[in-house]
Design an enzyme around this catalytic site. Structure first.
Site, PDB file in Angstrom:
ATOM      1  N   LYS A 192       0.832  -1.199   0.000  1.00  0.00           N
ATOM      2  CA  LYS A 192       0.000   0.000   0.000  1.00  0.00           C
ATOM      3  C   LYS A 192       0.872   1.257   0.000  1.00  0.00           C
ATOM      4  O   LYS A 192       0.652   2.173  -0.791  1.00  0.00           O
ATOM      5  CB  LYS A 192      -0.902  -0.023   1.240  1.00  0.00           C
ATOM      6  CG  LYS A 192      -2.092   0.876   1.163  1.00  0.00           C
ATOM      7  CD  LYS A 192      -2.914   0.799   2.459  1.00  0.00           C
ATOM      8  CE  LYS A 192      -3.771  -0.459   2.507  1.00  0.00           C
ATOM      9  NZ  LYS A 192      -4.354  -0.685   3.850  1.00  0.00           N
ATOM     10  N   GLY A 252      -8.572  -7.485   4.479  1.00  0.00           N
ATOM     11  CA  GLY A 252      -9.321  -7.566   5.726  1.00  0.00           C
ATOM     12  C   GLY A 252      -8.543  -8.074   6.918  1.00  0.00           C
ATOM     13  O   GLY A 252      -9.102  -8.283   7.982  1.00  0.00           O
ATOM     14  N   ARG A 260      -3.800  -1.285  -6.411  1.00  0.00           N
ATOM     15  CA  ARG A 260      -2.987  -2.504  -6.386  1.00  0.00           C
ATOM     16  C   ARG A 260      -3.419  -3.360  -7.560  1.00  0.00           C
ATOM     17  O   ARG A 260      -4.498  -3.137  -8.132  1.00  0.00           O
ATOM     18  CB  ARG A 260      -3.188  -3.258  -5.072  1.00  0.00           C
ATOM     19  CG  ARG A 260      -4.621  -3.694  -4.860  1.00  0.00           C
ATOM     20  CD  ARG A 260      -4.820  -4.320  -3.495  1.00  0.00           C
ATOM     21  NE  ARG A 260      -6.225  -4.179  -3.125  1.00  0.00           N
ATOM     22  CZ  ARG A 260      -6.692  -4.277  -1.895  1.00  0.00           C
ATOM     23  NH1 ARG A 260      -5.876  -4.494  -0.900  1.00  0.00           N
ATOM     24  NH2 ARG A 260      -7.969  -4.158  -1.648  1.00  0.00           N
ATOM     25  N   SER A 318      10.258 -43.615 -16.456  1.00  0.00           N
ATOM     26  CA  SER A 318       9.197 -42.706 -16.031  1.00  0.00           C
ATOM     27  C   SER A 318       9.263 -42.672 -14.510  1.00  0.00           C
ATOM     28  O   SER A 318       9.175 -43.710 -13.863  1.00  0.00           O
ATOM     29  CB  SER A 318       7.847 -43.232 -16.505  1.00  0.00           C
ATOM     30  OG  SER A 318       6.832 -42.429 -15.964  1.00  0.00           O
ATOM     31  N   CYS A 368       5.424 -39.167 -13.864  1.00  0.00           N
ATOM     32  CA  CYS A 368       3.998 -39.481 -13.985  1.00  0.00           C
ATOM     33  C   CYS A 368       3.289 -39.486 -12.642  1.00  0.00           C
ATOM     34  O   CYS A 368       2.143 -39.894 -12.547  1.00  0.00           O
ATOM     35  CB  CYS A 368       3.806 -40.810 -14.686  1.00  0.00           C
ATOM     36  SG  CYS A 368       4.461 -42.190 -13.752  1.00  0.00           S
ATOM     37  N   TYR A 375       9.315 -34.964 -20.535  1.00  0.00           N
ATOM     38  CA  TYR A 375       7.896 -34.620 -20.398  1.00  0.00           C
ATOM     39  C   TYR A 375       7.417 -34.769 -18.960  1.00  0.00           C
ATOM     40  O   TYR A 375       8.075 -35.406 -18.144  1.00  0.00           O
ATOM     41  CB  TYR A 375       7.031 -35.494 -21.320  1.00  0.00           C
ATOM     42  CG  TYR A 375       7.000 -36.949 -20.930  1.00  0.00           C
ATOM     43  CD1 TYR A 375       6.083 -37.414 -19.983  1.00  0.00           C
ATOM     44  CD2 TYR A 375       7.888 -37.865 -21.482  1.00  0.00           C
ATOM     45  CE1 TYR A 375       6.068 -38.739 -19.603  1.00  0.00           C
ATOM     46  CE2 TYR A 375       7.877 -39.192 -21.108  1.00  0.00           C
ATOM     47  CZ  TYR A 375       6.964 -39.628 -20.162  1.00  0.00           C
ATOM     48  OH  TYR A 375       6.946 -40.935 -19.772  1.00  0.00           O
TER      49      TYR A 375
HETATM   50  P1  ADP Z   1      -7.803  -2.101   3.714  1.00  0.00           P
HETATM   51  O1  ADP Z   1      -6.426  -2.583   3.645  1.00  0.00           O
HETATM   52  O2  ADP Z   1      -8.683  -2.900   4.602  1.00  0.00           O
HETATM   53  O3  ADP Z   1      -8.388  -1.824   2.361  1.00  0.00           O
HETATM   54  P2  ADP Z   1      -7.329   0.726   3.922  1.00  0.00           P
HETATM   55  O4  ADP Z   1      -6.154   1.194   4.679  1.00  0.00           O
HETATM   56  O5  ADP Z   1      -7.214   0.728   2.458  1.00  0.00           O
HETATM   57  O6  ADP Z   1      -7.747  -0.691   4.480  1.00  0.00           O
HETATM   58  O7  ADP Z   1      -8.533   1.612   4.378  1.00  0.00           O
HETATM   59  C1  ADP Z   1      -9.839   1.296   4.068  1.00  0.00           C
HETATM   60  C2  ADP Z   1     -10.584   2.463   3.538  1.00  0.00           C
HETATM   61  O8  ADP Z   1     -10.514   3.539   4.443  1.00  0.00           O
HETATM   62  C3  ADP Z   1     -10.035   3.044   2.265  1.00  0.00           C
HETATM   63  O9  ADP Z   1     -10.464   2.373   1.157  1.00  0.00           O
HETATM   64  C4  ADP Z   1     -10.620   4.424   2.296  1.00  0.00           C
HETATM   65  O10 ADP Z   1     -11.934   4.392   1.816  1.00  0.00           O
HETATM   66  C5  ADP Z   1     -10.598   4.742   3.751  1.00  0.00           C
HETATM   67  N1  ADP Z   1      -9.450   5.593   4.022  1.00  0.00           N
HETATM   68  C6  ADP Z   1      -8.210   5.257   4.401  1.00  0.00           C
HETATM   69  N2  ADP Z   1      -7.424   6.325   4.538  1.00  0.00           N
HETATM   70  C7  ADP Z   1      -8.186   7.398   4.247  1.00  0.00           C
HETATM   71  C8  ADP Z   1      -7.952   8.800   4.194  1.00  0.00           C
HETATM   72  N3  ADP Z   1      -6.764   9.310   4.456  1.00  0.00           N
HETATM   73  N4  ADP Z   1      -8.972   9.588   3.836  1.00  0.00           N
HETATM   74  C9  ADP Z   1     -10.177   9.073   3.563  1.00  0.00           C
HETATM   75  N5  ADP Z   1     -10.469   7.771   3.593  1.00  0.00           N
HETATM   76  C10 ADP Z   1      -9.495   6.928   3.932  1.00  0.00           C
HETATM   77 MG    MG Z   2      -7.768  -0.592   1.061  1.00  0.00          MG
HETATM   78 MG    MG Z   3      -9.448  -3.246   6.655  1.00  0.00          MG
END
Ligand code: ADP
Ligand code: MG
Ligand code: MG
Length: 889
Positions: free
Chosen positions: A22, A101, A336, A768, A836, A856
Site C-alpha cells: 500500500k 481484511g 494494487r 518414467s 507421472c 515430459y
Molecule cells: P484495507 O487494507 O482494509 O483496504 P485501507 O487502509 O485501504 O484498508 O482503508 C480502508 C478504507 O478507508 C479506504 O479504502 C478508504 O476508503 C478509507 N481511508 C483510508 N485512509 C483514508 C484517508 N486518508 N482519507 C479518507 N479515507 C481513507
Molecule cells: Mg484498502
Molecule cells: Mg481493513
C-alpha cells in the site's frame, strides 16, 4: 542512520518490501502526480524493530515519526490537535503482500472534544463533524482498545430506535453528540479510563496496534494459508484525511479497471454517496454500481475514468482502486493489482497483449496455473431440470453442491470429515476464513461484489454468491426462508457462482470447455515451452479428453483399473484362485480380449502419440473381498448352513485371502514382483497390447506403445521382464504378420532403482519417474497413514514446507530423480525421461522437471492445460535468467 519513515514523495513503487504494498503504491501514485492525500509511511523494518525491542516503539522511530508529522502538518497547513484548524489522519496497515481484511484501518484520528468543535465550525457542518468523531471512537476502541464493536452498534441501534429513525442519515448533529456521550461511557466502563484525548497519544497507540495486528490470529492464519513468511512485518501509513461523508457531493468507492469476474474491459465497481471508509466493503449498505456515477457526477466520473486508464497504463496491469470524492473532488487512496478469477486473468492477459500493453511472454506469466483449476472444473448442465430458489450477485464463478451450514466452525469440521458443505451467512468477516476454506461455496444475503465474502472466495477459487437479499437468514434457528420455501441446516442446495443462481437439491453438472482466449494462451504456451505434456489416462474416454486438452501422449495408463470392472472382476478372481497353471491360463485368455479392446480404444484416441502402459501393479489381494467381511460370512454360514456348498467356496476363498494377506502391502508382493512370480499375467497383458497394435496397424493407424515395468529395484528384474515382453511381441508379430514399433522401459519409483539407474538403463528405452511411490519409499511414509495421521501437523509446525505427495520434495525425492536421469543418460544418451506422479500437474514440480531436463511431465487429463502453461512459464523464467546471465557475464 537508519531511515524508518518515508514521506510519500520520498518513496516509489519498487520499495514494496520496505514500505509495504500500500505504501509503495501511495508513493508511486504521488510521484506520477495523482491526487493522493499527503502522508508518510513507517517501514516494515520499524515493525521488526518494534518486536525486537519487546513490543515498544524505538526512540529513533518515534523521533522520525514526529518529524514526518511536522512535515505533513506544514504541507497541509493544519496541526494535529489544533482546535481551530485540526489535521485529521488515517492510520493504515500495509504489508508486502495484500492481506484483505486482515488488519484494520483507523480513520479520523486527531478527533477529540475540542477538535470536533473546530471541525464543525470550519466545515460549517456540525453533523458531519460529530459523525466523524463517533466513527473514530468506534474504530479506535475496537482496533486499539479491543472493545467489541457490538457494544457500540447496539448503543447506536437503541438510540436510533428511541428516536424512531430507520437509518443513520436521519441522525442529526445533536443525536450524534448524544451517541458520542454514550460511546465514551462504554469506553470508560471497559477500560476504566477516559477515551484518550491527546492526538499524539492516539497516534502512537494506533501505530502500536497496527504493529500488533501483524501477529493477530487471523493474520497468522492468512499467512499460513498463503505461505507468506512471518518475518516480513507490516508498514504503517499515516495519511491526511479526505472526507466522503461531507454530503451528497461526496462519497467513497472501490473499482477495478476491468471486470474481475469475466475480464471484460469496463470499469467495474461500486460506491456510496455520503459515506466514509469501509462502508462500501463492509456490506452494511448496498452500494451503487460505478456506471451510475457517470449519470450522477459526470465530471467526477470522467476524472476517475482517466485516472484508471493512467494507472493501468502505468502498472501495465489491471488495477483495484479505492477512491473518495470530497465535495466533488476526486482522491485516490489505494491502487494494487486486482485479484481476479481465472477466466478474467486469461482474458485480461490475452487482451492486454492484443492492446500492445504487454508481450506474449508477460501474458503467459500473468496467469497462475493453480488458478486454472477453477475453469477446468465441472459446471451446471444447461439442460438440467432445476428449481431456482433465488438469484444473488455472481461474485465468484464455479458451481457447487453441498449441505447448508450456518457456522464457520461447523463448516470446518464437516469439511475436514470430507463432507461437502455450503456456508450460508448474512455476510462474512475475516474470522470466518477457516470455514470458508473448508466449504464448497459461500452464499451471503448482504454485501456487494467487493464484500469480504466475494473477495476472499475469488482468491480461493471458490464459488460465491453475494447480496442475495431474497434470503431471510435465521442464524439462531439454523435455516433460511426464501419465498415460501424453508431451507434447513443440512439440506442440499446447488449454487452457481457464474450466474448467481441458488437451486434446490443436487443439479447435474457437465465438463468444462476452453474459451477462445484460453486456447489462444495455450497456443502461445506451446510455442514457448520446451518440455512435453502428457496425461495419465486409463480408458479411451479419458484418453480422448486428454487429447482434446492438448496432451501429446499418455504418460501413464494403469492397467489394474481395467480389471476392476464389475464384469471382469469375477474372471480376475478366478485367475487369482486358480489351483494350477491351466486354470489360470483359462481365466487369462478370457481377460485378454477385454484388455485388447481397451488398448485399441486408447491408441485410437491418441492418434499416433506415444502411450505408456504400465503392467499390473497392485498386490493381488486388492482384487479379492475384504478379509474381515469374509470371515463374518464364513462364521455365519458355519452356524446356519454348515453343510452348504457356499460355505465350502467361501472357506476356500478365505484361505486364499489369508495366503495373500500382507503385513505391509505397499512394500509387498506387487509391481514387477508379480510378473516375476506369475509371468503369465504380464505375458497376457503384453500380448493384449501387441494384438491391439496389430489391429490398428491393419487399419493404417500409427501406434507407439511403450510398455512399462513397474517397481523395478534391481536390473535383473527388468532384464527378465524385458525378455518376456520381447518374446510376446515376436510371437504376436509372427502370428498376425503385422509389424509395429514398441519400446520397453521402467518406472523409477524405488530409491535403489534411481541409484543404480546406470545399470537399469542398459535394459530400458525410457524411465518414467513414479514420484508417488518414490516419495513413499524415499521418506519411508505410507501415504495413507501419513496423510491421515501426522502429515498435517508436520506442515502446520513447519517440519515440512509442503505435503510432499502434492509438491515434489526437490531436496530429497528430487535429488533421486536428478541422479536417475544423469546416471541413465550416461549409459544411454537417447533415454527418454518423464514423470507421472501427481506432481506432474503441479507448477513448482513442473519447474523442477524442466530444470533437470526431463522430456515430459504427465498429469491427470483435467490438469493438462495447467501443465502446458506451467511448462511455458518454467521455460520463460529460466531462459530469461540464462539470457541475463549471458548479458551480465
Ligand atoms: P484495507 O487494507 O482494509 O483496504 P485501507 O487502509 O485501504 O484498508 O482503508 C480502508 C478504507 O478507508 C479506504 O479504502 C478508504 O476508503 C478509507 N481511508 C483510508 N485512509 C483514508 C484517508 N486518508 N482519507 C479518507 N479515507 C481513507
Ligand atoms: Mg484498502
Ligand atoms: Mg481493513
Amino acid at each position: 542512520m537508519d531511515k524508518f519513515v518515508y514521506l510519500f514523495h520520498e518513496g516509489n513503487g519498487n520499495m514494496r518490501e520496505l514500505l509495504g504494498g500500500k505504501g509503495a503504491n501511495l508513493a508511486e501514485m504521488t510521484k506520477i502526480g495523482l491526487p493522493v492525500p499527503f502522508g508518510f509511511t513507517i517501514t516494515t523494518q520499524a515493525c521488526n524493530a518494534y518486536y525486537e525491542s519487546g513490543k515498544s516503539i524505538p526512540a529513533l522511530v518515534e523521533k522520525q515519526t514526529l518529524d514526518a508529522l511536522a512535515a505533513l502538518e506544514e504541507k497541509m497547513g493544519k496541526k494535529l490537535g489544533d482546535p481551530k484548524n485540526p489535521l485529521l489522519v488515517s492510520v493504515r496497515s500495509g504489508s508486502v503482500f495484500s492481506m484483505p481484511g486482515m488488519m484494520d484501518t483507523i480513520l479520523n484520528l486527531g478527533m477529540n472534544d475540542e477538535t470536533v468543535v473546530g471541525m464543525a465550525k470550519l466545515t460549517n457542518n456540525p453533523r458531519f463533524s460529530y459523525d466523524s468523531y463517533r466513527r473514530f471512537i468506534q474504530m479506535f476502541s475496537n482496533v486499539v482498545l479491543e472493545i467489541d464493536t457490538y457494544f457500540f452498534e447496539q448503543f447506536l441501534e437503541e438510540t436510533r430506535e428511541q428516536k424512531g429513525y430507520y437509518a443513520d442519515p436521519e441522525m442529526t448533529a445533536e443525536d450524534w453528540q448524544e451517541v458520542i456521550g454514550g460511546y465514551k461511557e462504554i469506553v470508560k466502563k471497559h477500560t476504566r479510563k477516559d477515551f484518550p484525548q491527546d492526538p499524539k497519544e492516539q497516534l502512537f497507540l494506533a501505530i502500536n496496534a497496527v504493529f500488533n495486528s501483524w501477529n493477530n490470529q487471523r493474520a497468522i492464519v492468512y499467512r499460513r494459508l498463503n505461505k507468506i513468511p512471518d518475518h516480513l512485518g507490516t508498514a504503517v501509513n499515516v495519511q491526511s484525511m479526505v472526507f466522503g461523508n461531507m454530503g451528497d457531493d461526496s462519497g467513497t468507492g472501490v473499482a477495478f479497471t476491468r471486470n474481475p469476474s469475466t475480464g471484460e474491459k469496463v470499469l467495474y465497481g461500486e460506491y456510496l454517496i455520503n459515506a466514509q471508509g469501509e462502508d462500501v466493503v463492509a456490506g452494511i449498505r448496498t452500494p451503487q454500481p460505478i456506471a451510475t456515477l457517470q449519470k450522477e457526477m459526470p465530471g467526477v466520473f470522467q476524472q476517475f475514468a482517466d485516472t484508471c486508464h493512467r494507472l493501468e497504463q502505468h502498472y501495465k496491469e489491471m488495477q483495484d482502486i479505492e477512491f473518495t470524492v470530497e465535495r466533488g473532488k476526486l482522491f485516490i487512496l489505494q491502487t494494487r493489482n486486482g485479484k481476479r478469477t481465472a477466466q478474467a486473468a486469461i482474458r485480461i492477459a490475452v487482451e492486454m497483449e492484443k492492446e500492445g500493453i504487454i508481450d506474449k511472454k508477460s501474458a503467459l506469466l500473468r496467469v497462475d496455473p493453480d488458478q486454472l483449476n477453477q475453469l477446468l472444473h465441472r459446471r451446471i448442465d444447461d439442460s438440467a431440470q432445476k428449481t431456482i430458489l433465488a438469484k444473488g450477485l455472481p461474485a465468484s464463478p464455479g458451481a457447487a453442491t453441498g449441505q447448508v451450514v450456518f457456522d464457520a466452525d461447523e463448516a470446518e469440521q464437516l469439511g475436514n470429515e470430507g463432507k461437502k458443505v455450503i456456508l450460508v451467512s448474512p455476510e462474512t468477516t475475516p474470522d470466518d476464513i477457516h470455514g470458508m476454506v473448508a466449504s464448497q461455496a459461500i452464499l451471503t444475503s448482504r454485501g456487494g461484489m467487493t464484500s469480504h465474502a466475494a473477495v476472499v472466495a475469488r482468491g480461493m477459487g471458490k464459488a460465491c454468491i453475494c447480496g442475495c437479499e431474497a434470503l431471510k437468514i435465521d442464524m439462531k434457528g439454523k435455516q433460511f426462508v426464501v419465498g415460501d420455501k424453508v431451507i434447513r441446516h443440512g439440506d442440499i442446495i446447488t449454487v452457481d457462482g457464474s450466474t448467481g443462481e441458488i437451486m434446490l437439491g443436487e443439479i447435474p453438472m457437465i465438463d468444462p470447455e476452453l474459451s477462445e482466449e484460453f486456447q489462444q494462451l495455450l497456443v502461445w504456451a506451446d510455442e514457448e515451452r520446451k518440455i512435453g505434456v502428457r496425461a495419465n489416462a486409463d480408458n479411451p474416454e479419458d484418453a480422448r479428453k486428454s487429447f482434446e486438452f492438448g496432451a501429446c501422449g499418455i504418460g501413464l495408463c494403469r492397467t489394474e483399473h481395467m480389471f476392476m470392472d464389475l464384469k471382469r472382476i469375477p474372471i480376475v478372481q478366478k485367475m487369482i484362485l486358480a489351483e494350477n497353471y491351466s486354470e489360470r491360463m483359462e481365466a487369462l485368455e478370457q481377460l485378454l480380449p477385454m484388455q485388447q479392446g481397451d488398448f485399441e480404444g486408447i491408441f485410437e484416441a491418441m492418434q499416433g502419440f506415444p502411450v505408456t502402459i504400465r503392467l499390473l501393479d497392485p498386490p493381488l489381494h486388492e482384487f479379492l473381498p475384504d478379509k474381515e467381511e469374509l470371515l463374518v460370512e464364513v462364521t455365519k454360514l458355519q452356524i446356519l448352513e454348515p453343510q452348504s456348498k457356499e460355505l465350502k467356496q467361501k472357506e476356500l476363498l478365505l484361505k486364499k485371502v489369508r495366503q495373500l494377506d500382507e503385513f505391509n502391502p505397499m512394500l509387498g508382493h506387487r509391481g514387477c514382483r508379480l510378473g516375476m512370480i506369475y509371468p503369465e499375467i504380464y505375458e497376457m497383458q503384453a500380448k493384449a497390447i501387441f494384438y491391439a497394435a496389430a489391429v490398428l496397424a491393419e487399419k493404417g493407424i500409427a501406434v507407439q506403445p511403450e510398455i512399462m515395468i513397474p517397481l523395478v529395484g534391481h536390473v535383473n528384474e527388468l532384464k527378465q521382464m524385458r525378455q518376456l515382453v520381447v518374446d510376446a511381441a515376436v510371437s504376436v508379430q509372427e502370428e498376425t504378420g503385422k509389424q509395429f514399433d514398441y519400446t520397453i522401459g521402467t518406472m523409477i519409483e524405488i530409491p535403489r532403482a534411481a541409484l543404480t539407474a546406470d545399470e537399469i538403463a542398459e535394459e530400458a528405452d525410457f524411465f518414467s519417474f513414479g514420484t508417488n511411490d518414490l516419495t513413499q519409499t524415499t521418506f519411508g511414509y505410507s501415504r495413507d497413514d501419513a496423510e491421515g495421521k501426522f502429515l498435517q501437523a508436520y506442515i502446520e509446525n513447519k517440519v515440512l514446507p509442503d505435503n510432499p505427495f502434492a509438491v515434489l520434495d526437490q531436496d530429497g525425492v528430487g535429488k533421486l530423480v536428478e541422479t536417475g536421469v544423469k546416471l541413465g543418460r550416461a549409459t544411454k544418451p537417447s533415454l527418454k525421461t518423464g514423470i507421472c506422479g501427481e506432481h506432474g500437474g503441479e507448477k513448482s514440480s513442473i519447474d523442477f522437471c524442466y530444470r533437470i531436463g526431463l522430456d515430459y511431465v504427465s498429469c491427470s487429463p483435467y490438469r493438462v492445460p495447467l501443465a502446458r502453461l506451467a511448462a511455458a512459464q518454467a521455460t520463460i523464467r529460466h531462459e530469461s535468467k540464462n539470457e541475463q546471465a549471458v548479458t551480465t557475464a
